[in-house]
Structure formats: structure tokens, C-alpha cells
Scaffold this motif. Structure first.
Motif, PDB file in Angstrom:
ATOM      1  N   GLU A   8       0.768  -0.973   0.268  1.00  0.00           N
ATOM      2  CA  GLU A   8       0.341  -0.169  -0.119  1.00  0.00           C
ATOM      3  C   GLU A   8       1.168   1.675  -0.121  1.00  0.00           C
ATOM      4  OE1 GLU A   8      -3.305   0.674  -0.036  1.00  0.00           O
ATOM      5  OE2 GLU A   8      -3.226   2.234   0.128  1.00  0.00           O
ATOM      6  N   LEU A  11       2.766   1.532  -3.711  1.00  0.00           N
ATOM      7  CA  LEU A  11       1.236   2.297  -4.426  1.00  0.00           C
ATOM      8  C   LEU A  11       1.087   3.751  -3.852  1.00  0.00           C
ATOM      9  CD1 LEU A  11      -1.008   1.643  -6.236  1.00  0.00           C
ATOM     10  CD2 LEU A  11      -2.629   1.412  -4.679  1.00  0.00           C
ATOM     11  N   ARG A  55      -4.286  -1.460  -4.398  1.00  0.00           N
ATOM     12  CA  ARG A  55      -4.420  -2.271  -4.396  1.00  0.00           C
ATOM     13  C   ARG A  55      -5.108  -3.399  -4.356  1.00  0.00           C
ATOM     14  NH1 ARG A  55      -4.458  -4.578  -0.195  1.00  0.00           N
ATOM     15  NH2 ARG A  55      -5.394  -2.300   1.012  1.00  0.00           N
ATOM     16  N   ILE A  60       0.291  -5.401  -6.806  1.00  0.00           N
ATOM     17  CA  ILE A  60      -0.424  -3.939  -7.818  1.00  0.00           C
ATOM     18  C   ILE A  60      -1.113  -3.665  -8.870  1.00  0.00           C
ATOM     19  CG2 ILE A  60       0.747  -1.819  -8.337  1.00  0.00           C
ATOM     20  CD1 ILE A  60       2.577  -1.754  -5.934  1.00  0.00           C
TER      21      ILE A  60
END
Ligand SMILES: [Zn+2]
Length: 271
Positions: A8, A11, A55, A60
Motif C-alpha cells: 500500500e 503504491l 492495490r 498492485i
């Protein structure tokens, strides 16, 4: 190993510099990752634009106008973005180069990561479509876990690490969440009460959210030309603390192996 919070954070760290920019080229230096990088990746990406990034579990997904690419960081994968020309080092397997001079570069010493493409809906991809609900999503709660676990005999830790049950709960956060919820990792998932599952779902969400917040402080490191950021340090209460004192009761934490992964728990606080 990157777990959901690192994925996360990655990303968020890379999104700003890769969205809504035309792709000039894809450079593959070593395509032998967990699955081979598709041979047509360069033509698939050329002149296209990533329009959004999300995500799903530990994947991803970067959407193009049509189709998408899927990235998994495996055991040791890292992504970073930078502008300009920087000679690639060993283990820096691929680059996506944008027309404005920015580069998305992938590093992976152990090569268990993945880069795949799909022309259709990525949620229909075989690696994605069987994934269970997101642990930070609305459909994940105690009631869901309770219903899903009835008649199951496998240990609770294996149950919550099964990506078909809930996606993205890795070994570290399974250990931490079970400690927070006061549940012994070896307990059979089918005999745990609904109220305990409510504690557990809340503990899973909270440990992941706290780790994502901690990772937020490393966001700026994702645009570093020289090196991808390391996985961030988390405040862990049981994981990697076998033999040390329980932070609740001071008793010695016990370490065992479950499915060949380290499990640490307190015999006093977790029943
Ligand atoms: Zn304890």
C-alpha cells in the motif's frame, strides 16, 4: 518480505509520478521472475498511459485505457520512481520509462515477484479473481469470519493467512492480530466464537492500518534515484520476539512453527 502495508505504501509512493503520463518504453533486463515477464510487454505498454492505480491484496494493479498490468513484489521486490538517467544496478530487472523523463524501476534480489499484463478486467485474472475480501474493506468483519470458519478444523492462524478467506494478511500481521485479539494461533478456526471473531477482524484492520500510517513517513523515499526505500520498521508486540517477555503479562513468549512459518504467542494472554 513486503506485506500489505508495504505494498500500500509503495503504491502511494509511486502513484503521483506514474499516472496520466505517456509511456515511452519498457526496458527488461531480466524477465525471469516468478513467472516470465510477457514477451510483448514493451509493445503492450508503448505510448499508453496509466489512468489509475489500486492495490488488491498484495497485487498492485495499474490500469491502462484498455487492460492493465499486475505487479507483485514477491519476497524482496521494491519499486521506486525517479527522473533522469541512472545506470541500473544488479537485480534492477525492469524499467517503465515515461515521456517526461521519469522512470519506474523494479528491484528484486530473490526474483519471486511478478509483472504480468491483461487485456481485459484484471479482477477476472486467475491470480486475482479467487482472492477473498480486503481486510480494510467493508465486507470484512467478525460475522463474515465466523460464518466462513464453521466446520473448519485448520488452525486460526492458517485460516486468516488463506488468501481465499481474506487477502493480504501475511505472517507478521497474523501473529500481531492474534495477540491483540487474545486468540491462541493453534486454536481450531471452527470453534472460535462470533464475538472473538469480531475482536480478531478489528485487530487485523487496526494492525494493518497502524503499519500503513507508520509507512507513510517513508513516502518521500520512493522518489530516490539511487535506491528503493527499505521495508519500514514496525512496532511489533510478538512477531520476532520469541523467548522475550510478553508486553502484557511479562511471561516468556512461546515460539513454534506452523506451516513452516514462525508463530509467536503468549500462553497466558492467548487462549
Ligand atoms: Zn502475556
Amino acid at each position: 518480505m513486503p506485506e500489505l502495508p508495504e505494498v500500500e505504501t509503495t503504491l502511494r509512493g509511486i502513484s503521483k509520478e506514474i499516472l496520466n503520463k505517456e509511456i515511452r518504453s519498457f526496458v527488461c533486463r531480466d524477465g525471469k521472475l516468478r513467472w516470465p515477464i510477457p514477451k510483448n510487454m514493451a509493445s503492450f505498454l508503448k505510448n499508453k498511459t496509466f489512468v489509475s492505480a489500486i492495490r488488491r491484496g498484495k497485487y498492485i494493479i495499474l490500469y491502462l485505457d484498455k487492460g492493465a498490468i499486475l505487479i507483485h513484489l514477491g519476497m524482496s521486490g521494491k519499486l521506486r520512481v525517479f527522473k533522469g538517467t541512472v545506470a541500473p544496478k544488479k537485480h534492477e530487472h525492469w524499467d517503465i520509462c515515461f515521456k517526461d523523463g521519469w522512470i519506474l524501476r523494479y528491484t528484486d534480489t530473490r526474483k519471486f515477484g511478478a509483472l504480468l499484463s491483461t487485456k481485459s478486467d484484471p479482477f477476472a485474472h486467475k491470480l486475482i479473481k479467487f482472492l477473498g475480501p480486503e481486510p480494510l474493506g467493508n465486507s470484512f468483519n467478525g460475522d463474515y469470519l465466523f460464518k466462513k470458519s464453521r466446520k473448519r478444523t485448520l488452525p486460526i492462524k492458517s485460516f486468516i493467512m488463506d488468501s481465499k478467506v481474506v487477502t493480504g494478511v501475511g505472517n507478521i500481521y497474523a501473529n500481531e492480530a492474534l495477540f491483540m485479539a487474545g486468540i491462541r494461533p493453534t486454536k481450531k478456526s471452527g470453534v472460535i466464537s462470533k464475538s472473538k471473531y469480531e475482536d480478531l477482524s478489528a485487530a487485523i484492520s487496526l494492525t494493518l492500518k497502524e503499519a500503513i500510517e507508520a509507512g507513510g513517513t517513508t513516502l518521500k523515499d520512493y522518489s530516490n534515484a539511487d535506491e528503493a526505500p527499505g521495508y519500514f520498521k514496525k512496532e511489533l508486540k510478538v512477531y520476532d520476539r520469541g523467548g522475550e517477555a510478553c508486553l502484557n503479562c511479562k511471561k516468556k513468549l512461546k515460539e513454534i512453527r506452523q506451516s513452516n512459518r514462525a508463530t509467536v504467542y503468549c500462553v497466558n494472554c492467548q487462549n
